[in-house]
Design a protein around this motif. Sequence first.
Motif, PDB file in Angstrom:
ATOM      1  N   VAL A   1       5.605   6.880   0.317  1.00 36.50           N
ATOM      2  CA  VAL A   1       6.324   7.198  -0.914  1.00 36.50           C
ATOM      3  C   VAL A   1       6.471   8.692  -1.136  1.00 36.50           C
ATOM      4  O   VAL A   1       7.178   9.117  -2.060  1.00 36.50           O
ATOM      5  CB  VAL A   1       5.627   6.554  -2.138  1.00 36.50           C
ATOM      6  CG1 VAL A   1       5.668   5.027  -2.037  1.00 36.50           C
ATOM      7  CG2 VAL A   1       4.183   7.042  -2.269  1.00 36.50           C
TER       8      VAL A   1
ATOM      9  N   LEU B   1       2.496   8.664  -8.197  1.00 38.73           N
ATOM     10  CA  LEU B   1       3.050   7.622  -7.331  1.00 38.73           C
ATOM     11  C   LEU B   1       2.044   6.537  -6.956  1.00 38.73           C
ATOM     12  O   LEU B   1       2.377   5.619  -6.220  1.00 38.73           O
ATOM     13  CB  LEU B   1       3.609   8.266  -6.057  1.00 38.73           C
ATOM     14  CG  LEU B   1       4.745   9.271  -6.278  1.00 38.73           C
ATOM     15  CD1 LEU B   1       5.073  10.003  -4.980  1.00 38.73           C
ATOM     16  CD2 LEU B   1       5.978   8.572  -6.825  1.00 38.73           C
TER      17      LEU B   1
ATOM     18  N   VAL C   1       4.049   1.553   2.582  1.00 38.36           N
ATOM     19  CA  VAL C   1       5.250   2.266   2.154  1.00 38.36           C
ATOM     20  C   VAL C   1       4.935   3.748   1.950  1.00 38.36           C
ATOM     21  O   VAL C   1       4.104   4.108   1.099  1.00 38.36           O
ATOM     22  CB  VAL C   1       5.806   1.670   0.847  1.00 38.36           C
ATOM     23  CG1 VAL C   1       7.068   2.410   0.426  1.00 38.36           C
ATOM     24  CG2 VAL C   1       6.080   0.180   1.013  1.00 38.36           C
TER      25      VAL C   1
ATOM     26  N   ARG D   1       7.147  -0.130   6.454  1.00 35.81           N
ATOM     27  CA  ARG D   1       7.553  -0.642   5.137  1.00 35.81           C
ATOM     28  C   ARG D   1       7.563  -2.175   5.131  1.00 35.81           C
ATOM     29  O   ARG D   1       7.108  -2.805   4.175  1.00 35.81           O
ATOM     30  CB  ARG D   1       8.937  -0.095   4.777  1.00 35.81           C
ATOM     31  CG  ARG D   1       9.503  -0.622   3.460  1.00 35.81           C
ATOM     32  CD  ARG D   1      10.853   0.003   3.157  1.00 35.81           C
ATOM     33  NE  ARG D   1      10.713   1.412   2.844  1.00 35.81           N
ATOM     34  CZ  ARG D   1      10.463   1.872   1.615  1.00 35.81           C
ATOM     35  NH1 ARG D   1      10.351   1.027   0.601  1.00 35.81           N
ATOM     36  NH2 ARG D   1      10.348   3.161   1.398  1.00 35.81           N
TER      37      ARG D   1
ATOM     38  N   VAL E   1      -0.663   6.627  -4.986  1.00 37.57           N
ATOM     39  CA  VAL E   1      -0.866   6.615  -3.538  1.00 37.57           C
ATOM     40  C   VAL E   1      -2.326   6.303  -3.228  1.00 37.57           C
ATOM     41  O   VAL E   1      -3.233   6.783  -3.895  1.00 37.57           O
ATOM     42  CB  VAL E   1      -0.477   7.976  -2.919  1.00 37.57           C
ATOM     43  CG1 VAL E   1      -0.698   7.956  -1.418  1.00 37.57           C
ATOM     44  CG2 VAL E   1       0.970   8.306  -3.238  1.00 37.57           C
TER      45      VAL E   1
ATOM     46  N   TRP F   1       0.857  -1.185   0.000  1.00 34.77           N
ATOM     47  CA  TRP F   1       0.000   0.000   0.000  1.00 34.77           C
ATOM     48  C   TRP F   1       0.898   1.242   0.000  1.00 34.77           C
ATOM     49  O   TRP F   1       1.676   1.450   0.934  1.00 34.77           O
ATOM     50  CB  TRP F   1      -0.888   0.028   1.244  1.00 34.77           C
ATOM     51  CG  TRP F   1      -1.934  -1.043   1.275  1.00 34.77           C
ATOM     52  CD1 TRP F   1      -1.800  -2.311   1.751  1.00 34.77           C
ATOM     53  CD2 TRP F   1      -3.291  -0.943   0.806  1.00 34.77           C
ATOM     54  NE1 TRP F   1      -2.975  -3.007   1.615  1.00 34.77           N
ATOM     55  CE2 TRP F   1      -3.914  -2.190   1.036  1.00 34.77           C
ATOM     56  CE3 TRP F   1      -4.030   0.093   0.228  1.00 34.77           C
ATOM     57  CZ2 TRP F   1      -5.243  -2.437   0.706  1.00 34.77           C
ATOM     58  CZ3 TRP F   1      -5.362  -0.157  -0.110  1.00 34.77           C
ATOM     59  CH2 TRP F   1      -5.954  -1.397   0.124  1.00 34.77           C
ATOM     60  N   ASN F   2       0.787   2.053  -1.019  1.00 38.76           N
ATOM     61  CA  ASN F   2       1.549   3.299  -1.063  1.00 38.76           C
ATOM     62  C   ASN F   2       0.838   4.373  -0.252  1.00 38.76           C
ATOM     63  O   ASN F   2      -0.382   4.561  -0.382  1.00 38.76           O
ATOM     64  CB  ASN F   2       1.718   3.779  -2.502  1.00 38.76           C
ATOM     65  CG  ASN F   2       2.724   2.944  -3.273  1.00 38.76           C
ATOM     66  OD1 ASN F   2       3.487   2.171  -2.679  1.00 38.76           O
ATOM     67  ND2 ASN F   2       2.749   3.078  -4.581  1.00 38.76           N
ATOM     68  N   CYS F   3       1.595   5.059   0.584  1.00 43.68           N
ATOM     69  CA  CYS F   3       1.035   6.074   1.482  1.00 43.68           C
ATOM     70  C   CYS F   3       1.723   7.421   1.259  1.00 43.68           C
ATOM     71  O   CYS F   3       2.888   7.489   0.860  1.00 43.68           O
ATOM     72  CB  CYS F   3       1.230   5.674   2.943  1.00 43.68           C
ATOM     73  SG  CYS F   3       0.640   4.015   3.366  1.00 43.68           S
TER      74      CYS F   3
END
Length: 217
Positions: free
Chosen positions: A112, A144, A110, A105, A146, A84-86
Motif C-alpha cells: 500500500v 494505512l 497488498v 495482491r 501497515v 495484509w497491508n505491506c
Amino acid sequence: MKTEKIPRATVQRMAVYVQLLEELIGRKQKVVSSDKLARECDVNPSQIRKDLAYFGEFGVRGVGYYTQDLLQAIMHFLGIDRVWNCALVGVGNLGRALLRHEQLRERGFVIVAAFDCDPFKIGEVVAGHEIVCTRRLKEKRSELKVEIGLITTPPDRAQRAANHMVEAGFKGIINFAPTRIHVPQDVTVNYVDFTNHLISLAFDITHRTKPSTQASG
C-alpha cells in the motif's frame, strides 16, 4: 494448538498444500486423498497426515479430504484468509518488480506504500504508488494500517530501513537485501536471498552429478 511447537518446515509445506488445493479446486476436484496430496507435494502420506494433525482432525476414512474445507482450514491456520497491508522500502529494480507483482495482491499481501531515501525518486509514481521519503514511514504506517515491511534496499541501507520500521511499530519484516539486520526480539524477520538459493542449488547439482567422487572420498 500451540503454534510454537509446529516446525517451520511444516509451515512451509502448508503453503505448498494451499497452492495444490487451489489447483485442484480449479479443476473441480472436490475430494483428494492423502496419497494424491503426497505425490503432488513430493512427501509421503504419513507426513501429510502429521502436518494436518497439528491444527485439527481432517479427512473422512475411505473418502479423503474435502478440498474446499481443507483449503479454508489451512489458510485460516496460516493467517492468509485475510488481507495484509505491506510497505516497501527501497525502490530499485527489485522493489519496482515487487510493486508490480500482481500475485502478491491476489494472495492477500497488498503493498500500500513505497518508500525511498533517494531525493530523485521521492514523488515518482511506480505501479500507482507515489514514492514517499522513508522518514515518513511511521506516519504512513498508522494512516494505512501497515503490518508487514519489505526491505529491498542495497545491503548498506538495510539496517537503516529496519530501524525505521521498528520505530514505526512493525512486527514483521521480509528482508530481501543480502545482509543480516538486527531488530528487537518481538519483531520477526524472514530473509529472502536469491544468492543463497543459487548456492544451494549449485551444491545439489554438483553432488548429484558426481556420486562416484563423493563415494571414493
